[in-house]
Write a protein that holds these residues in place. Sequence first.
Motif, PDB file in Angstrom:
ATOM      1  N   LYS A 514      14.382  69.352  23.636  1.00 61.45           N
ATOM      2  CA  LYS A 514      15.331  69.483  22.530  1.00 61.45           C
ATOM      3  C   LYS A 514      15.548  70.951  22.160  1.00 61.45           C
ATOM      4  O   LYS A 514      16.678  71.394  21.925  1.00 61.45           O
ATOM      5  N   GLU A 515      14.466  71.695  22.131  1.00 65.52           N
ATOM      6  CA  GLU A 515      14.545  73.117  21.783  1.00 65.52           C
ATOM      7  C   GLU A 515      15.386  73.882  22.810  1.00 65.52           C
ATOM      8  O   GLU A 515      16.230  74.709  22.454  1.00 65.52           O
ATOM      9  N   PHE A 516      15.177  73.592  24.107  1.00 67.77           N
ATOM     10  CA  PHE A 516      15.947  74.259  25.150  1.00 67.77           C
ATOM     11  C   PHE A 516      17.414  73.852  25.122  1.00 67.77           C
ATOM     12  O   PHE A 516      18.298  74.659  25.397  1.00 67.77           O
ATOM     13  N   ASN A 517      17.661  72.614  24.774  1.00 68.35           N
ATOM     14  CA  ASN A 517      19.036  72.134  24.685  1.00 68.35           C
ATOM     15  C   ASN A 517      19.793  72.889  23.587  1.00 68.35           C
ATOM     16  O   ASN A 517      20.928  73.342  23.780  1.00 68.35           O
ATOM     17  N   GLU A 518      19.153  73.051  22.433  1.00 65.92           N
ATOM     18  CA  GLU A 518      19.773  73.775  21.326  1.00 65.92           C
ATOM     19  C   GLU A 518      19.971  75.250  21.690  1.00 65.92           C
ATOM     20  O   GLU A 518      21.005  75.856  21.368  1.00 65.92           O
ATOM     21  N   PHE A 519      18.976  75.828  22.367  1.00 68.39           N
ATOM     22  CA  PHE A 519      19.055  77.233  22.783  1.00 68.39           C
ATOM     23  C   PHE A 519      20.214  77.432  23.761  1.00 68.39           C
ATOM     24  O   PHE A 519      20.992  78.379  23.658  1.00 68.39           O
ATOM     25  N   SER A 520      20.332  76.512  24.731  1.00 63.80           N
ATOM     26  CA  SER A 520      21.384  76.615  25.747  1.00 63.80           C
ATOM     27  C   SER A 520      22.770  76.498  25.130  1.00 63.80           C
ATOM     28  O   SER A 520      23.712  77.191  25.531  1.00 63.80           O
ATOM     29  N   ARG A 521      22.918  75.615  24.165  1.00 65.99           N
ATOM     30  CA  ARG A 521      24.224  75.402  23.538  1.00 65.99           C
ATOM     31  C   ARG A 521      24.695  76.630  22.766  1.00 65.99           C
ATOM     32  O   ARG A 521      25.894  76.837  22.567  1.00 65.99           O
ATOM     33  N   LYS A 522      23.763  77.456  22.343  1.00 65.98           N
ATOM     34  CA  LYS A 522      24.122  78.677  21.628  1.00 65.98           C
ATOM     35  C   LYS A 522      24.637  79.757  22.591  1.00 65.98           C
ATOM     36  O   LYS A 522      25.352  80.665  22.184  1.00 65.98           O
ATOM     37  N   HIS A 523      24.255  79.651  23.852  1.00 66.80           N
ATOM     38  CA  HIS A 523      24.528  80.741  24.791  1.00 66.80           C
ATOM     39  C   HIS A 523      25.416  80.363  25.983  1.00 66.80           C
ATOM     40  O   HIS A 523      25.780  81.229  26.775  1.00 66.80           O
ATOM     41  N   LEU A 524      25.728  79.065  26.112  1.00 69.14           N
ATOM     42  CA  LEU A 524      26.516  78.625  27.261  1.00 69.14           C
ATOM     43  C   LEU A 524      27.676  77.738  26.830  1.00 69.14           C
ATOM     44  O   LEU A 524      27.579  77.029  25.821  1.00 69.14           O
ATOM     45  N   SER A 525      28.743  77.763  27.615  1.00 66.66           N
ATOM     46  CA  SER A 525      29.842  76.820  27.376  1.00 66.66           C
ATOM     47  C   SER A 525      29.304  75.403  27.527  1.00 66.66           C
ATOM     48  O   SER A 525      28.367  75.155  28.295  1.00 66.66           O
ATOM     49  N   ALA A 526      29.922  74.476  26.822  1.00 63.94           N
ATOM     50  CA  ALA A 526      29.414  73.097  26.783  1.00 63.94           C
ATOM     51  C   ALA A 526      29.243  72.505  28.183  1.00 63.94           C
ATOM     52  O   ALA A 526      28.248  71.826  28.462  1.00 63.94           O
ATOM     53  N   TYR A 527      30.190  72.771  29.102  1.00 63.74           N
ATOM     54  CA  TYR A 527      30.107  72.148  30.425  1.00 63.74           C
ATOM     55  C   TYR A 527      28.987  72.742  31.292  1.00 63.74           C
ATOM     56  O   TYR A 527      28.594  72.173  32.313  1.00 63.74           O
ATOM     57  N   LYS A 528      28.439  73.905  30.871  1.00 65.12           N
ATOM     58  CA  LYS A 528      27.359  74.541  31.628  1.00 65.12           C
ATOM     59  C   LYS A 528      25.967  74.167  31.116  1.00 65.12           C
ATOM     60  O   LYS A 528      24.966  74.443  31.782  1.00 65.12           O
ATOM     61  N   VAL A 529      25.915  73.571  29.952  1.00 71.34           N
ATOM     62  CA  VAL A 529      24.618  73.250  29.338  1.00 71.34           C
ATOM     63  C   VAL A 529      23.869  72.224  30.189  1.00 71.34           C
ATOM     64  O   VAL A 529      24.426  71.186  30.560  1.00 71.34           O
ATOM     65  N   PRO A 530      22.607  72.503  30.540  1.00 69.40           N
ATOM     66  CA  PRO A 530      21.832  71.540  31.330  1.00 69.40           C
ATOM     67  C   PRO A 530      21.725  70.186  30.631  1.00 69.40           C
ATOM     68  O   PRO A 530      21.561  70.119  29.416  1.00 69.40           O
ATOM     69  N   ARG A 531      21.832  69.129  31.408  1.00 65.79           N
ATOM     70  CA  ARG A 531      21.698  67.763  30.879  1.00 65.79           C
ATOM     71  C   ARG A 531      20.303  67.214  31.128  1.00 65.79           C
ATOM     72  O   ARG A 531      19.893  66.256  30.488  1.00 65.79           O
ATOM     73  N   LEU A 532      19.604  67.793  32.116  1.00 62.32           N
ATOM     74  CA  LEU A 532      18.275  67.294  32.485  1.00 62.32           C
ATOM     75  C   LEU A 532      17.291  68.461  32.564  1.00 62.32           C
ATOM     76  O   LEU A 532      17.636  69.546  33.038  1.00 62.32           O
ATOM     77  N   TYR A 533      16.073  68.212  32.093  1.00 62.31           N
ATOM     78  CA  TYR A 533      15.029  69.236  32.110  1.00 62.31           C
ATOM     79  C   TYR A 533      13.766  68.647  32.746  1.00 62.31           C
ATOM     80  O   TYR A 533      13.439  67.481  32.535  1.00 62.31           O
ATOM     81  N   GLU A 534      13.082  69.476  33.514  1.00 62.96           N
ATOM     82  CA  GLU A 534      11.781  69.068  34.053  1.00 62.96           C
ATOM     83  C   GLU A 534      10.837  70.258  33.965  1.00 62.96           C
ATOM     84  O   GLU A 534      11.170  71.359  34.415  1.00 62.96           O
ATOM     85  N   PHE A 535       9.669  70.018  33.381  1.00 61.52           N
ATOM     86  CA  PHE A 535       8.674  71.083  33.229  1.00 61.52           C
ATOM     87  C   PHE A 535       7.675  70.994  34.377  1.00 61.52           C
ATOM     88  O   PHE A 535       7.173  69.920  34.706  1.00 61.52           O
ATOM     89  N   ARG A 536       7.407  72.129  34.992  1.00 54.96           N
ATOM     90  CA  ARG A 536       6.490  72.196  36.137  1.00 54.96           C
ATOM     91  C   ARG A 536       5.423  73.259  35.895  1.00 54.96           C
ATOM     92  O   ARG A 536       5.647  74.235  35.170  1.00 54.96           O
ATOM     93  N   ASP A 537       4.269  73.091  36.575  1.00 55.11           N
ATOM     94  CA  ASP A 537       3.230  74.129  36.531  1.00 55.11           C
ATOM     95  C   ASP A 537       3.587  75.276  37.462  1.00 55.11           C
ATOM     96  O   ASP A 537       3.194  76.424  37.246  1.00 55.11           O
ATOM     97  N   GLU A 538       4.324  74.957  38.544  1.00 60.04           N
ATOM     98  CA  GLU A 538       4.771  75.980  39.487  1.00 60.04           C
ATOM     99  C   GLU A 538       5.986  75.472  40.239  1.00 60.04           C
ATOM    100  O   GLU A 538       6.270  74.268  40.235  1.00 60.04           O
ATOM    101  N   LEU A 539       6.687  76.397  40.887  1.00 59.68           N
ATOM    102  CA  LEU A 539       7.881  76.050  41.652  1.00 59.68           C
ATOM    103  C   LEU A 539       7.633  76.341  43.134  1.00 59.68           C
ATOM    104  O   LEU A 539       6.879  77.266  43.465  1.00 59.68           O
ATOM    105  N   PRO A 540       8.245  75.574  44.031  1.00 55.91           N
ATOM    106  CA  PRO A 540       8.064  75.848  45.464  1.00 55.91           C
ATOM    107  C   PRO A 540       8.675  77.189  45.835  1.00 55.91           C
ATOM    108  O   PRO A 540       9.783  77.514  45.397  1.00 55.91           O
ATOM    109  N   LYS A 541       7.940  77.982  46.621  1.00 51.50           N
ATOM    110  CA  LYS A 541       8.409  79.329  46.965  1.00 51.50           C
ATOM    111  C   LYS A 541       8.153  79.650  48.427  1.00 51.50           C
ATOM    112  O   LYS A 541       7.287  79.073  49.062  1.00 51.50           O
ATOM    113  N   THR A 542       8.914  80.633  48.920  1.00 53.51           N
ATOM    114  CA  THR A 542       8.658  81.189  50.241  1.00 53.51           C
ATOM    115  C   THR A 542       7.526  82.203  50.120  1.00 53.51           C
ATOM    116  O   THR A 542       7.070  82.525  49.020  1.00 53.51           O
TER     117      THR A 542
END
Length: 568
Positions: A514-542
């Motif tokens: 919810k916090e990220f959604n509100e933050f994104s709406r302040k800084h991005l056009s409505a059509y760019k705002v993420p609809r889905l969020y997933e929290f991870r401990d790490e991301l796959p990398k090269t």
Amino acid sequence: MGEIVQKPWLAHYPEEIPTHIDYDEKPLQEYLKEAAKEDPDKILLHFMGKEMSFREVYDAALRFANSLRSLGVEKGDRVAIMLPNTPQSVFCYYGALLAGATVVQTNPLYVERELEHQMVDSGAKVMVCIDLVYGRVMNVINKTQLEHVIVTGVKDFLPFPKNLIYPFIQKRNYGFKPEVEYNDSTHSLVKLLKGSKVEEIPLEIDVKEELALLQYTGGTTGVAKGVMLTHHNLVANTTQCKEWMYNTDHGNEVILCALPFFHVYGMTVGMNYAVMDRSKMVILPRFDTKQVLKTIEQQQATIFPGAPTMYIGLINDPNVKKYDLSSIEVCISGSAPLPVEVQQRFESLTGGKLSEGFGLTEASPVTHFNLMWGERPTGSIGIPWPDTDVAIISAETGERAEPGEIGELAIKGPQVMKGYWNRPEETEATFHDDWLLTGDMGYMNEEGFFYIVDRKKDMIIAGGFNIYPREIEEVLYEHEAVQEAVAIGVPDPYRGETVKVFIVLKDGAEATEKEFNEFSRKHLSAYKVPRLYEFRDELPKTMVGKVLRRALVDEEKKKSESITKQSS
């Protein structure tokens, strides 16, 4: 598309940087040979307490070259190098070139399928590998053209007593001690070198035509392709790098090499740059934040090429302020977009300059860079390097775009590859009127600074709108709880695609969707705002620290396919 008449970026060149360079017409290995003869006792590399001079590295390279010749390697044959950053990764690379061979850089993390493909595709005759991957190599060797395998270990070039202790550390870290069965086709690198001559091998090399390197692309869009890079390509790009670093103390810098040499970025701005500049390289076999911080302080590193994830890791290390990082003068960031927040925090911690550039394997790899000691517009990849032409090609018209208009980056320059190994059709498709089509979408502003909005294939099309993941990621990085963020497009029955973001929070930080959604709406056009969020401990990398966006896309695709099957 015709020739570019106006190059507005040249107006930003300081007087110290030439707009055109007369490149040396000589093979890459000549720089090591000349340094060994003119500065024989100068230290070229430091590795975990071990130091080797230019002469010592050159002698080892000559021994390796003669070893290859004794195993039947002839001019033009391919020699694979599957090593982490170690002294032997340097002298085997230059030794292969001194033998007249073409180097095939091979990632030690490759699984057997990837390894088999690269060896079969390149037709490599000999491989030198680290002992940890010996089993993998043996499992595929009968399916390849490999005739000889040369094996070495990290301990082989460590100082006493580290060379005695390391095998125990290796067994603790990896759970096994490599057992190598030596025979007529499997050799010990150390024994080969001891039994070899320190003799120069006469060679005639056409630097603009003959290959120094086959560098395989990551293969994220299909089968990995071998990029054909000539001696001239690599000499030109390393020379361009040296000219760009005009304000450094040439010949006296200490370059921290944590980027792997088997990646063209680390190879050019780390290893090859150190040899050409006659500066010292401090080699680390892998990136570890504590080890990097400790090494910067102890070795007084002045230049640190890296990837954004490396700098993110360092600025978020809880002990970062305990180390003296004031020796850092210049940091060259590449492989992925550099968040502005990361740049600012790193510069405040070190007092050095951290600038972002742009490149691709097909260009050896660097084409653009921000000025180290000049104007650096926020979010820009900078301006083209000397002798590098860039055009933005409109997707609508196929012609050169106007300033500010988004299109595909096309490149011309002495660093641009000959083509893809044994793939004439793909080579032809990648070039348009001698321009290399990069697959990257971006624009040039009126002043001549370039901006990347995203990979052509990463663009998200939601409800008919083009959405570029980088813009979303830049916004999320401004949130104080975010350590890393990646945006991708996922299937959506109504919009076609919608935006999903993967977030790694800083240690101890807390934040909600919810916090990220509100933050994104302040800084991005409505059509760019993420609809889905997933929290991870790490991301796959090269290995270079570049986030594998495609791996996340594939994960989501499999999830979607699984849901579809269950519902049908």
